[in-house]
Write a protein that holds these residues in place. Structure first.
Motif, short mmCIF file in Angstrom:
data_model
loop_
_atom_site.label_atom_id
_atom_site.label_comp_id
_atom_site.label_asym_id
_atom_site.label_seq_id
_atom_site.Cartn_x
_atom_site.Cartn_y
_atom_site.Cartn_z
N VAL C 154 16.39 -54.12 -48.80
CA VAL C 154 15.67 -55.31 -49.26
C VAL C 154 16.67 -56.41 -49.58
O VAL C 154 17.60 -56.20 -50.35
CB VAL C 154 14.86 -55.01 -50.54
CG1 VAL C 154 14.05 -56.23 -50.94
CG2 VAL C 154 13.96 -53.81 -50.34
N VAL C 155 16.48 -57.55 -48.95
CA VAL C 155 17.35 -58.69 -49.17
C VAL C 155 16.49 -59.90 -49.53
O VAL C 155 15.41 -60.08 -48.98
CB VAL C 155 18.18 -58.98 -47.90
CG1 VAL C 155 18.86 -60.35 -47.98
CG2 VAL C 155 19.21 -57.88 -47.68
N GLY C 156 16.97 -60.68 -50.48
CA GLY C 156 16.31 -61.96 -50.78
C GLY C 156 17.34 -63.06 -50.59
O GLY C 156 18.36 -63.07 -51.26
N ILE C 443 13.74 -60.17 -46.67
CA ILE C 443 14.02 -59.50 -45.41
C ILE C 443 14.09 -58.01 -45.69
O ILE C 443 14.79 -57.58 -46.62
CB ILE C 443 15.37 -59.99 -44.82
CG1 ILE C 443 15.37 -61.51 -44.74
CG2 ILE C 443 15.63 -59.36 -43.47
CD1 ILE C 443 16.61 -62.14 -45.28
N LEU C 444 13.35 -57.25 -44.92
CA LEU C 444 13.36 -55.80 -45.08
C LEU C 444 14.05 -55.19 -43.88
O LEU C 444 13.94 -55.70 -42.76
CB LEU C 444 11.92 -55.28 -45.17
CG LEU C 444 11.08 -55.90 -46.29
CD1 LEU C 444 9.63 -55.45 -46.19
CD2 LEU C 444 11.67 -55.50 -47.64
N PHE C 445 14.74 -54.09 -44.11
CA PHE C 445 15.47 -53.48 -43.00
C PHE C 445 15.40 -51.97 -43.11
O PHE C 445 15.91 -51.37 -44.04
CB PHE C 445 16.93 -53.94 -43.03
CG PHE C 445 17.62 -53.82 -41.70
CD1 PHE C 445 17.73 -54.91 -40.86
CD2 PHE C 445 18.17 -52.60 -41.30
CE1 PHE C 445 18.37 -54.80 -39.63
CE2 PHE C 445 18.80 -52.48 -40.07
CZ PHE C 445 18.90 -53.58 -39.24
N ALA C 447 14.37 -49.14 -39.82
CA ALA C 447 14.86 -48.89 -38.47
C ALA C 447 15.19 -50.23 -37.79
O ALA C 447 16.00 -50.28 -36.88
CB ALA C 447 13.79 -48.15 -37.67
N HIS C 448 14.55 -51.29 -38.25
CA HIS C 448 14.82 -52.62 -37.72
C HIS C 448 14.45 -53.64 -38.79
O HIS C 448 13.87 -53.27 -39.82
CB HIS C 448 14.00 -52.86 -36.44
CG HIS C 448 12.53 -52.64 -36.63
ND1 HIS C 448 11.68 -53.64 -37.06
CD2 HIS C 448 11.76 -51.52 -36.53
CE1 HIS C 448 10.46 -53.13 -37.18
NE2 HIS C 448 10.47 -51.85 -36.86
N ALA C 449 14.75 -54.90 -38.55
CA ALA C 449 14.48 -55.93 -39.55
C ALA C 449 13.01 -56.32 -39.52
O ALA C 449 12.39 -56.37 -38.45
CB ALA C 449 15.36 -57.14 -39.30
N ARG C 450 12.46 -56.57 -40.69
CA ARG C 450 11.09 -57.07 -40.82
C ARG C 450 11.16 -58.25 -41.78
O ARG C 450 11.66 -58.09 -42.89
CB ARG C 450 10.17 -56.02 -41.40
CG ARG C 450 9.97 -54.77 -40.55
CD ARG C 450 9.27 -53.74 -41.43
NE ARG C 450 8.72 -52.62 -40.70
CZ ARG C 450 9.39 -51.50 -40.45
NH1 ARG C 450 10.64 -51.37 -40.83
NH2 ARG C 450 8.81 -50.50 -39.81
N ILE C 451 10.64 -59.37 -41.34
CA ILE C 451 10.69 -60.54 -42.21
C ILE C 451 9.27 -60.98 -42.50
O ILE C 451 8.47 -61.18 -41.59
CB ILE C 451 11.51 -61.66 -41.56
CG1 ILE C 451 12.93 -61.13 -41.37
CG2 ILE C 451 11.51 -62.90 -42.44
CD1 ILE C 451 13.82 -62.03 -40.63
N ILE C 452 8.96 -61.05 -43.78
CA ILE C 452 7.60 -61.42 -44.16
C ILE C 452 7.47 -62.94 -44.02
O ILE C 452 8.27 -63.68 -44.60
CB ILE C 452 7.34 -60.98 -45.61
CG1 ILE C 452 7.63 -59.49 -45.77
CG2 ILE C 452 5.91 -61.31 -46.02
CD1 ILE C 452 6.91 -58.58 -44.79
N PRO C 453 6.48 -63.40 -43.21
CA PRO C 453 6.38 -64.84 -42.97
C PRO C 453 5.84 -65.57 -44.21
O PRO C 453 4.66 -65.80 -44.34
CB PRO C 453 5.39 -64.93 -41.80
CG PRO C 453 4.57 -63.69 -41.90
CD PRO C 453 5.43 -62.64 -42.51
N GLY C 454 6.74 -65.90 -45.07
CA GLY C 454 6.40 -66.55 -46.32
C GLY C 454 7.62 -66.53 -47.19
O GLY C 454 8.74 -66.35 -46.68
N GLY C 455 7.43 -66.66 -48.46
CA GLY C 455 8.58 -66.61 -49.36
C GLY C 455 8.22 -67.20 -50.67
O GLY C 455 7.06 -67.56 -50.93
N LEU C 456 9.21 -67.26 -51.53
CA LEU C 456 8.99 -67.84 -52.84
C LEU C 456 9.64 -69.21 -52.84
O LEU C 456 10.86 -69.32 -52.78
CB LEU C 456 9.63 -66.94 -53.90
CG LEU C 456 9.37 -67.35 -55.35
CD1 LEU C 456 7.89 -67.20 -55.70
CD2 LEU C 456 10.23 -66.53 -56.30
#
Lengths: 286, 327, 488
Positions: C154-156, C443-445, C447-456
């Motif tokens: 988990v990355v912010g 950004i979640l990682f 098996a591969h990267a997943r980026i949630i289309p949104g944010g704070l």
């Protein structure tokens, strides 16, 4: 030389404890100067011991005792073969300082060149280095031997005068200290001259006619410094000698903090007392 | 199966609330009685109340309504005071706020805020009855919400266990102090002058109306004892509580796969059976003291057994297979 | 970003007019903000005010709060929320998503390298000093192979929009990034407060964050994914982010545990349940490295689990994120991320850093020393604004002092232009006014990267302020990432 070591550590708790966990660095190393031929660790109460090799190549044994107990005894038995260290070069190398400085950028030497928990430079240490004339004039080996002699002349070995984790200044001021103090001071002096230096914990075999103040039946600590062409050389400032085949190395680190012989936690509101007994004997080779 | 820590907090939250409610009711009833009786009788009443809460005070203030009320309601250093119990209940609930319905948390928090705002001085101004009544109502509301807004799963069983174990012990002490102080005379027909204190005992167990419905308003000590000790239908009777404790333990055992021969199970089951088959004549013939004492010590042992089985067990014990369901 | 040409970059040091998220020029909204402007006009100020109040109430009732430290009773406050959404176009998001994927991929490779052969140091890209003097570098991690070589689950990452309209990375949060619960709650509240406007836009959903996070945690499990028992480890109710810990545990349907709920025996991690010990395979930990295991790190930690590192080293449990990731979000190491991307991926960074001058490089140092009155100088080892020189607000004496410090220890300092964050309209006390904002994306990682289309989107609610932190008058907005421009 072949040595048989028996190292018993007994912990006594004044209240019953549980879920105790312990990490030990007691297995003699097998590397350049020595080989650990046998090692056996047993605990009372009995526990399943596991081990791993840390990033410095020390073997760490660990175990946990889940049940209720008020005493814990750890016995380490080892058979170690040591080789006499290769003689240090007698002809000093004038290029040695430059070669040392070239190491400074190498990742693996970074830890050995920078201050660490207990090997921290201080004004008192600088003053001591100044008064002992320790500077980059002669070749590194000569300067290191001077440092060892200067420390030995200034500080008296006195068991119980300080603790294993005392700051260097304390022993310099009191002019007395334990072997960890000698090692930490030596390491800080060497690193101050930008010579890679590290801490060694281990045992010293004591012959009956030896007059070393560190005596027998105890663990010992000294230091190693890196000299170009020769490699790591052991310096034992508390006994004013270069480490030889009577020095049995167990673990190396930046200082004591990296390699305590044991480290543990437990559950329960108890006070712990520790009793250590060490025997190092010559063994006959078969 | 749930986290031991969570079970522990649910259990204690429930016990502390029950304790706060009980203490509030005792004070409420006793302050009321003291208005109606001679000073001597009131003094006996206060001693009796302190005794039934197993709380000690210096003799010179033990009959002083103000001092006793302050100690039992508002002294934060007295672990059994209402303010301390409600505080502990809230702290336990706070630790597991995510595991209980939010309505429950809100009511516990409201109760906490109300109790914290009250002081002994304001109590006398605003009338003690209103306050003690609100404490009882607050605790009952939380208990009601636990029954109506929560899964009746393992966590609920721990709440139930805490409530009834606490209540059974409090009732046993209450009976012990009332019948103990009055001694053998107590079981003789009640005189009109005793009426107030016997009615008081029933009210302290919220039993006055229920008793009258069964036995009419003729207050006979022997019947009162029978009602509060052996009745299985009345929720503030020792037997009813012991039965709930047994059911809660059976429920927990089902969720955790605990053997029926586990200590807590056996103790609770046996206590429930004893109370079910005892008659009041037998109890009196065998010494009431002993019987009440057995209730309290057995429940204390049930508490220990539950704690050792589900909460504070050593890892060593699990590994030796002493606990059922360990994997 | 290290500027290619110092001359061309020099113009950017003065505080430029900030990029306006909504308006291209006065009165002319950007196309993707046009509908919003129309709808707001239709509603009128009073109605917007009413909805803002409804939103505030909703946060309070749901208990979406953070705990304020230092008060025994545990005061809980809501994180101020602005009802006007921040809108990001599909095209803008596409760049960000690719940039963040590239960044997390490179940072994972970087961490693996640092804890193994340290080739990037041997090759002279990143100085050894920088890495080994960092207190977040964990020697205990050397030689350990986390599942899939994955250090960062988990990355912010905090992004700002520079006056030219481009996004740039201001900071990576690689240890235990927080705030995602606000992102999710903001959206929930927004859908209730402005259902019609929300429907007018084609906004990408973010509600699946919990599922995606759980999937990533499964993918890094040491056992088969289906068999993996996953828990969230929290420091407990006194932690300021406890609400988020409980929120995420609920979103994922996993158990929230504290250190005292876990026990390690024979290198296996268990949780203490009423039915005995139950094995745990993956720990999404929201406790800092220092506190996770008193045997390995801080001995006085009461929050951790003794023996956890040994179980981790033995491969019996996964810690997400891995210990020791903090070395890669160190301020000075941050300056090297573009180089790190080039080194491992042989690509140029898609989303750049904020211009950063390294004082170890003579040309950049000279340039910075000449422009001290325009730049921000930061000490690399410090955080929270400590050891910082803000050029435009500094005195000659302060600048002379820093000049000396930089010359004496060039390695300890970096310099950046004084940032002019972009502005977006906010509804404040009955008026719509521009305020500075930034953007944290998650950004979640696995098996591969997943980026949630949104944010704070964080907002500096005080007029003129550039500080978006919640502790200093910051608030937040819902962030809408569009599937497509509304008028296309």
């Amino acid at each position: 030389m072949l040595y048989r070591i028996r190292h018993v550590t007994a912990f006594q708790y004044d209240q019953p404890i549980r879920e105790s966990m312990m990490e030990l660095r007691m297995r003699p190393r097998s590397d350049a100067g020595q080989r650990c031929l046998e090692f056996d660790l047993s605990t009372l109460p009995a526990a399943h011991t596991r081990s791993y090799t840390d990033h410095l190549g020390n073997v760490v044994q660990h175990f946990d005792i889940p049940g209720i107990h008020d005493r814990l005894e750890v016995t380490a038995a080892a058979l170690v073969e040591t080789h006499a260290a290769a003689p240090a070069p007698t002809a000093p190398d004038p290029a040695a300082w430059e070669q040392l400085d070239a190491l400074a950028d190498r990742a693996e030497f970074w830890d050995w060149l920078h201050p660490s928990h207990y090997a921290i430079p201080s004004e008192r240490l600088s003053a001591f280095a100044e008064s002992a004339g320790l500077r980059r004039d002669a070749d590194p080996l000569t300067v290191l031997n001077n440092a060892r002699e200067a420390l030995h002349a200034h500080v008296r070995y006195d068991r119980g005068s300080t603790r294993v984790d005392s700051p260097i200044d304390e022993c310099l001021e009191k002019q007395s200290g334990v072997c960890q103090d000698f090692a930490h001071a030596f390491i800080a002096l060497a690193r101050g001259l930008r010579i890679p230096a590290r801490y060694v914990s281990g045992y010293l075999y004591h012959r009956t006619d030896d007059a070393e103040p560190t005596g027998h039946g105890a663990t010992h600590a000294w230091a190693e410094a890196f000299v170009p062409h020769t490699g790591w050389i052991g310096f034992d400032p508390s006994n004013n000698t270069v480490a030889g085949d009577r020095h049995i190395r167990v673990a190396v680190g930046r200082d004591y903090k990296d390699v305590p012989p044991n480290r543990g936690v437990f559950k329960g509101a108890a006070n712990q007392t520790m009793d250590v007994h060490v025997d190092v004997e010559r063994a006959r080779g078969d | 199966m749930m986290l031991s820590r969570v079970a522990d907090s649910l259990y204690w939250m429930s016990r502390y609330l029950e304790r706060a409610e009980h203490t509030a009711r005792l004070l409420d009833v006793q302050l009321h009685i003291a208005l109606d009786v001679a000073p001597h009788t009131a003094t006996v009443g206060w001693f009796c109340l302190l005794n039934s809460l197993r709380f000690e005070m210096p003799a010179e203030v033990a009959a002083d309504a103000g001092a006793v009320t302050r100690a039992l309601a508002f002294d934060p250093h007295n672990a059994g005071s209402i303010v301390a119990c409600v505080g502990q209940a809230r702290e336990n609930a706070r630790q597991i706020r995510e595991q209980i319905p939010s309505e429950m948390w809100e009511e516990i928090n409201n109760l906490y805020l109300a109790v914290r705002e009250m002081s002994i001085d304001r109590l006398w101004q605003s009338g003690p009855h209103a306050f003690f009544h609100s404490v009882q109502r607050g605790a009952q509301l939380v208990a009601g919400l636990s029954d109506s807004a929560m899964n009746h799963g393992e966590g609920w069983q721990f709440i139930r266990l805490g409530r009834y174990l606490e209540r059974a012990i409090a009732l046993a002490w209450l009976l012990d102090s009332h019948f103990g102080i009055k001694g053998a005379d107590a079981l003789v027909e009640a005189t009109p002058s005793d009426f107030v204190s016997w009615a008081g005992l029933l009210r302290m167990a919220t039993a006055y109306e229920s008793y009258c419905r069964v036995h009419t308003v003729e207050l006979q000590p022997r019947r009162i004892l029978d009602f509060l000790l052996l009745n299985v239908e009345f929720p503030h009777a020792v037997h009813f509580c012991a039965r709930q404790v047994d059911k809660a333990i059976t429920g927990i055992a089902g969720w955790t796969g605990t053997s029926r021969t586990a200590q807590g199970h056996r103790l609770a089951g046996r206590l429930n059976a004893d109370l079910a088959y005892d008659t009041i004549d037998e109890v009196l013939a065998n010494d009431l003291d002993k019987c009440l004492n057995k209730v309290v010590t057995t429940l204390a042992a049930v508490h220990d057994a539950v704690y050792n089985q589900y909460i504070g067990y050593t890892v060593g014990a699990v590994l030796q297979g002493e606990l059922a369901g360990a994997q | 970003m290290v500027p290619q040409s110092l001359e061309s970059a020099a113009g950017g040091h003065v505080l430029d007019t900030p990029y306006n998220e909504m308006y291209e020029s006065a009165g002319a909204p950007r196309s993707h903000y046009r509908i919003l402007q129309d709808r707001l006009k239709e509603l009128g100020t009073e109605e917007i005010q009413r909805r803002q109040q409804a939103a505030d109430l909703s946060f309070l009732q749901q208990g979406i709060t953070f705990t304020v430290y230092g008060e025994k009773t545990g005061t809980e406050r809501i994180f101020p929320y602005d009802v006007l959404p921040r809108i990001v176009t599909a095209a803008e998001w596409d760049v960000l998503a690719r940039g963040m994927t590239q960044r997390i991929t490179a940072l994972n490779l970087f961490l693996h390298d640092l804890y193994h052969d340290a080739k990037i140091i041997a090759d002279g890209i990143v100085p050894a000093d920088l890495v080994y003097s960092c207190k977040h570098y964990r020697r205990e991690m050397r030689g350990i192979d986390p599942p899939r070589g994955n250090y960062l689950t988990v990355v912010g990452t905090d992004l700002v929009r520079t006056p030219d309209g481009r996004f740039a990375v201001l900071e990576d949060n690689l240890r235990v990034p927080s705030g995602v619960s606000y992102m999710l709650s903001n959206r929930q509240v927004m859908k209730r407060v402005f259902p019609n406007i929300f429907r007018d836009y084609d906004v990408r959903p973010i509600d699946h964050y919990g599922q995606e996070l759980l999937a990533c945690l499964r993918e890094v499990a040491p056992v088969s994914q289906a068999a993996a028992r996953i828990v969230l480890l929290s420091p407990g109710i006194y932690n300021s982010a406890y609400f988020e810990h409980a929120f995420l545990a609920r979103q994922m349907g996993i158990q929230l545990v504290e250190g005292r709920d876990l026990v390690v025996h024979d290198n296996i991690v268990y949780e203490r349940t009423t039915a005995g010990l139950r094995r745990v395979h993956v720990i999404y930990r929201r406790i800092d490295d220092d506190f996770i295991d008193p045997m390995a790190f801080r001995e006085d930690s009461m929050l951790g689990v003794p023996g956890l590192m040994n179980a981790y080293r033995a491969g019996n449990v996964t810690l997400a994120n891995a210990p020791g990731t903090g070395v890669a979000d160190d301020k000075a190491v941050y300056a090297y991320v573009p180089e790190i991307i080039r080194y491992y991926l042989k690509e140029d960074p898609i989303v750049d850093n904020v211009e950063t001058y390294l004082m170890t490089r003579p040309a950049e140092r000279d340039h910075a020393l000449k422009n001290l009155d325009k730049l921000v100088v930061k000490a690399v080892g410090e955080s929270g604004g400590y050891g910082m020189l803000i050029g435009p607000h500094s005195t000659q004496t302060q600048r002379d002092e820093f000049r000396e410090k930089i010359n004496a220890h060039p390695r300890n300092y970096i310099a950046q232009p004084t940032l002019s964050l972009s502005v977006a309209p906010c509804f404040l006390e009955g008026n719509i006014e521009p305020r500075h904002i930034d953007l944290r994306v998650y950004i979640l990682f696995g098996a591969h990267a997943r980026i949630i289309p949104g944010g704070l989107t964080r907002v500096a609610l005080r007029k003129g302020s550039l500080v978006v932190n919640s502790s200093q008058g910051g608030g937040s907005k819902d962030t809408w990432v569009l599937n497509d421009s509304p008028d296309s």
